[in-house]
Design a protein around this motif. Structure first.
Motif, mmCIF file in Angstrom:
data_model
loop_
_atom_site.group_PDB
_atom_site.id
_atom_site.type_symbol
_atom_site.label_atom_id
_atom_site.label_comp_id
_atom_site.label_asym_id
_atom_site.label_seq_id
_atom_site.Cartn_x
_atom_site.Cartn_y
_atom_site.Cartn_z
ATOM 1 N N GLN A 146 -22.079 -22.270 -8.198
ATOM 2 C CA GLN A 146 -20.829 -22.627 -7.525
ATOM 3 C C GLN A 146 -20.323 -21.461 -6.668
ATOM 4 O O GLN A 146 -19.830 -21.666 -5.546
ATOM 5 C CB GLN A 146 -19.760 -23.024 -8.550
ATOM 6 C CG GLN A 146 -20.015 -24.370 -9.186
ATOM 7 C CD GLN A 146 -18.964 -24.740 -10.221
ATOM 8 O OE1 GLN A 146 -18.589 -23.913 -11.069
ATOM 9 N NE2 GLN A 146 -18.489 -25.968 -10.184
ATOM 10 N N ASP A 147 -20.456 -20.248 -7.192
ATOM 11 C CA ASP A 147 -20.053 -19.058 -6.433
ATOM 12 C C ASP A 147 -20.899 -18.918 -5.175
ATOM 13 O O ASP A 147 -20.393 -18.549 -4.107
ATOM 14 C CB ASP A 147 -20.189 -17.803 -7.303
ATOM 15 C CG ASP A 147 -19.176 -17.751 -8.434
ATOM 16 O OD1 ASP A 147 -18.188 -18.516 -8.367
ATOM 17 O OD2 ASP A 147 -19.378 -16.972 -9.371
ATOM 18 N N MET A 148 -22.186 -19.210 -5.286
ATOM 19 C CA MET A 148 -23.082 -19.144 -4.126
ATOM 20 C C MET A 148 -22.656 -20.153 -3.065
ATOM 21 O O MET A 148 -22.595 -19.833 -1.875
ATOM 22 C CB MET A 148 -24.524 -19.414 -4.558
ATOM 23 C CG MET A 148 -25.515 -19.433 -3.399
ATOM 24 S SD MET A 148 -27.202 -19.834 -3.942
ATOM 25 C CE MET A 148 -28.045 -19.855 -2.340
ATOM 26 N N ALA A 149 -22.352 -21.374 -3.505
ATOM 27 C CA ALA A 149 -21.923 -22.412 -2.566
ATOM 28 C C ALA A 149 -20.620 -22.027 -1.879
ATOM 29 O O ALA A 149 -20.452 -22.243 -0.671
ATOM 30 C CB ALA A 149 -21.759 -23.736 -3.309
ATOM 31 N N GLU A 150 -19.721 -21.411 -2.622
ATOM 32 C CA GLU A 150 -18.443 -20.981 -2.044
ATOM 33 C C GLU A 150 -18.649 -19.826 -1.074
ATOM 34 O O GLU A 150 -18.029 -19.772 -0.004
ATOM 35 C CB GLU A 150 -17.490 -20.561 -3.177
ATOM 36 C CG GLU A 150 -16.087 -20.221 -2.690
ATOM 37 C CD GLU A 150 -15.130 -19.910 -3.833
ATOM 38 O OE1 GLU A 150 -14.072 -19.336 -3.558
ATOM 39 O OE2 GLU A 150 -15.468 -20.241 -4.999
ATOM 40 N N VAL B 6 -21.178 -29.460 -0.828
ATOM 41 C CA VAL B 6 -21.846 -29.442 -2.132
ATOM 42 C C VAL B 6 -20.819 -29.751 -3.214
ATOM 43 O O VAL B 6 -19.790 -29.089 -3.315
ATOM 44 C CB VAL B 6 -22.506 -28.077 -2.420
ATOM 45 C CG1 VAL B 6 -23.144 -28.082 -3.807
ATOM 46 C CG2 VAL B 6 -23.557 -27.761 -1.364
ATOM 47 N N PHE B 7 -21.105 -30.765 -4.040
ATOM 48 C CA PHE B 7 -20.195 -31.186 -5.104
ATOM 49 C C PHE B 7 -20.893 -31.074 -6.451
ATOM 50 O O PHE B 7 -21.945 -31.669 -6.675
ATOM 51 C CB PHE B 7 -19.749 -32.634 -4.877
ATOM 52 C CG PHE B 7 -18.956 -33.216 -6.011
ATOM 53 C CD1 PHE B 7 -17.720 -32.679 -6.370
ATOM 54 C CD2 PHE B 7 -19.444 -34.297 -6.727
ATOM 55 C CE1 PHE B 7 -16.998 -33.207 -7.429
ATOM 56 C CE2 PHE B 7 -18.729 -34.843 -7.785
ATOM 57 C CZ PHE B 7 -17.494 -34.293 -8.134
ATOM 58 N N GLY C 112 -34.765 -24.623 -8.782
ATOM 59 C CA GLY C 112 -34.687 -24.424 -7.334
ATOM 60 C C GLY C 112 -33.340 -24.716 -6.719
ATOM 61 O O GLY C 112 -33.234 -24.944 -5.493
ATOM 62 N N VAL C 113 -32.276 -24.680 -7.519
ATOM 63 C CA VAL C 113 -30.934 -25.003 -7.017
ATOM 64 C C VAL C 113 -30.484 -24.068 -5.893
ATOM 65 O O VAL C 113 -29.879 -24.532 -4.911
ATOM 66 C CB VAL C 113 -29.915 -25.009 -8.181
ATOM 67 C CG1 VAL C 113 -28.496 -25.278 -7.657
ATOM 68 C CG2 VAL C 113 -30.293 -26.069 -9.207
ATOM 69 N N PRO C 114 -30.753 -22.754 -5.947
ATOM 70 C CA PRO C 114 -30.340 -21.881 -4.842
ATOM 71 C C PRO C 114 -30.922 -22.320 -3.492
ATOM 72 O O PRO C 114 -30.253 -22.219 -2.453
ATOM 73 C CB PRO C 114 -30.872 -20.504 -5.250
ATOM 74 C CG PRO C 114 -30.901 -20.548 -6.739
ATOM 75 C CD PRO C 114 -31.323 -21.956 -7.065
ATOM 76 N N TYR C 115 -32.160 -22.808 -3.488
ATOM 77 C CA TYR C 115 -32.770 -23.276 -2.232
ATOM 78 C C TYR C 115 -32.088 -24.552 -1.743
ATOM 79 O O TYR C 115 -31.949 -24.771 -0.536
ATOM 80 C CB TYR C 115 -34.271 -23.504 -2.436
ATOM 81 C CG TYR C 115 -35.010 -22.227 -2.723
ATOM 82 C CD1 TYR C 115 -35.353 -21.351 -1.695
ATOM 83 C CD2 TYR C 115 -35.349 -21.876 -4.025
ATOM 84 C CE1 TYR C 115 -36.012 -20.158 -1.962
ATOM 85 C CE2 TYR C 115 -36.007 -20.683 -4.305
ATOM 86 C CZ TYR C 115 -36.332 -19.837 -3.261
ATOM 87 O OH TYR C 115 -36.985 -18.649 -3.532
ATOM 88 N N LEU C 116 -31.652 -25.369 -2.681
ATOM 89 C CA LEU C 116 -30.943 -26.593 -2.319
ATOM 90 C C LEU C 116 -29.596 -26.264 -1.676
ATOM 91 O O LEU C 116 -29.207 -26.861 -0.668
ATOM 92 C CB LEU C 116 -30.745 -27.455 -3.562
ATOM 93 C CG LEU C 116 -30.204 -28.872 -3.347
ATOM 94 C CD1 LEU C 116 -31.165 -29.689 -2.498
ATOM 95 C CD2 LEU C 116 -29.966 -29.562 -4.687
#
Length: 361
Positions: free
Chosen positions: A234-238, A245-246, A205-209
């Motif tokens: 990481q690309d999604m977070a960017e 997000v670290f 569930g990382v994408p939801y986080l």
């Protein structure tokens, strides 16, 4: 007694692998002679870790029949303990059964293969459990009920997972002290996630986080773990410009309890019952850090019954945001009592003792 603990991908970081390692470590303090059979070639040589040459079938890792027979005849264990559900465990157990070795299994999670053909094979595979395994250990009453749908109830026993001593000890460390030791900001509100970031663990569930992080810039999200999907996350977070997000990668076993202790909240936003128990939830609670998880996690019912954490619906970034808000609003402070109750008597020693008893039946 000679014991063969079996896990196809030991010693990769993960709850099932840790379960095997914990049993192995505890058994060393007994009169039993214990081995770990794996198909991940060990980095160093160890007489206790037995490498079985792997083969592939329909994308699944399986033990070479010839190599397994040879190594089992060489070691001559009295008991084989596999980790289910996985075709590796079933085939290994079948080989052991044919060689007239007692076989027991721990059932860790639901099997939810995506492909229709694999789902059919999985259902067919379960029909052999009653003939291969003398007994099945369920880690929760929830899994006990699931297994009873395809395996004799009288041969199922529930043995709860145990917690390593270092996590209980970490609770004695101050939060700020823990943050100083691992270099985290003393004033941030920190949300922690720990888990494998690979294709096999798509259900974490990382994408939801990350989506929740975008909506809550006032919190710091620390993601521990690595794998082939890490770059995608990481690309999604960017792309979402979530500067809060670290990605910490893998951390040492010594530092892991400090990260739990340093966090304000631990979250496991599982999307599927393939998640299994969620050992990380136990570890976090032992470190006195509150938890949020979804109803998909194997331990969710226990957490609800003990009032030890917040359970949310899967596949919802909004549910994550709202649950985090509840914690920081102070409305869930009563859960501290439930957390203490939840981890009572949950030691590795107690788990190993109860598991050894099942070998004698």
């Amino acid at each position: 007694m000679k014991i063969a603990l079996v896990h196809h991908w030991f010693p990769e970081l993960g709850g099932t692998e840790r379960y095997v390692q914990n049993l192995f470590d505890e058994y060393k303090n007994t009169d039993n002679e214990t081995y770990i059979f794996t198909s991940k070639e060990p980095a160093g040589k160890s007489g206790s870790v037995i490498f079985i040459r792997p083969v592939r079938f329909l994308g699944y890792l399986l033990p070479s029949v010839k190599d397994t027979v040879q190594k089992l005849r060489q070691i001559r264990p009295d008991m084989i303990h596999v980790q289910s559900p996985h075709p590796y465990a079933t085939l290994f157990g079948l080989i052991g059964k044919i060689l007239k070795i007692k076989v027991i299994s721990t059932y860790h999670a639901d099997a939810n293969p995506k492909r229709f053909v694999i789902r059919l094979i999985t259902r067919f595979e379960r029909t052999f459990y009653r003939f291969i395994f003398r007994r099945i250990i369920a880690t929760t009453d929830r899994y006990n009920k699931i297994v009873s749908g395809f395996y004799p109830q009288k041969r199922i026993v529930t043995v709860p997972l145990g917690i390593e001593k270092k996590f209980f000890e970490a609770a004695e460390t101050g939060k700020n002290t823990a943050r100083e030791k691992i270099g985290l900001d003393l004033h941030s509100k920190i949300i922690l996630f720990i888990g494998r970031l690979d294709s096999n663990h798509y259900y974490k569930g990382v994408p939801y986080l990350i989506s929740a992080a975008e909506k809550t810039p006032g919190y710091r999200y620390v993601i521990i773990g690595d794998g082939d999907k890490r770059q995608q996350y990481q690309d999604m977070a960017e792309r979402l410009n979530t500067k809060n997000v670290f990605f910490a990668g893998n951390v040492s076993d010594n530092d892991l309890p400090l990260y739990y202790r340093a966090a304000d909240i631990f979250i496991l936003p599982s999307t599927s019952s393939s998640e299994g128990y969620g050992l990380v939830l136990l570890e976090s609670i032992a470190c006195e850090t509150p938890v949020i998880t979804t109803s998909a996690a194997g331990s969710s019912e226990e957490i609800i019954d003990s009032h030890a954490g917040i359970i949310i619906t899967p596949n919802s970034a909004l549910a994550i945001e709202e649950a985090i808000g509840l914690y920081f609003s102070g409305k869930e402070s009563h859960l501290r009592t439930g957390m203490k109750r939840f981890i009572q008597n949950r030691t590795i020693g107690e788990m190993a003792k109860k598991t050894l008893q099942q070998y004698q039946i």
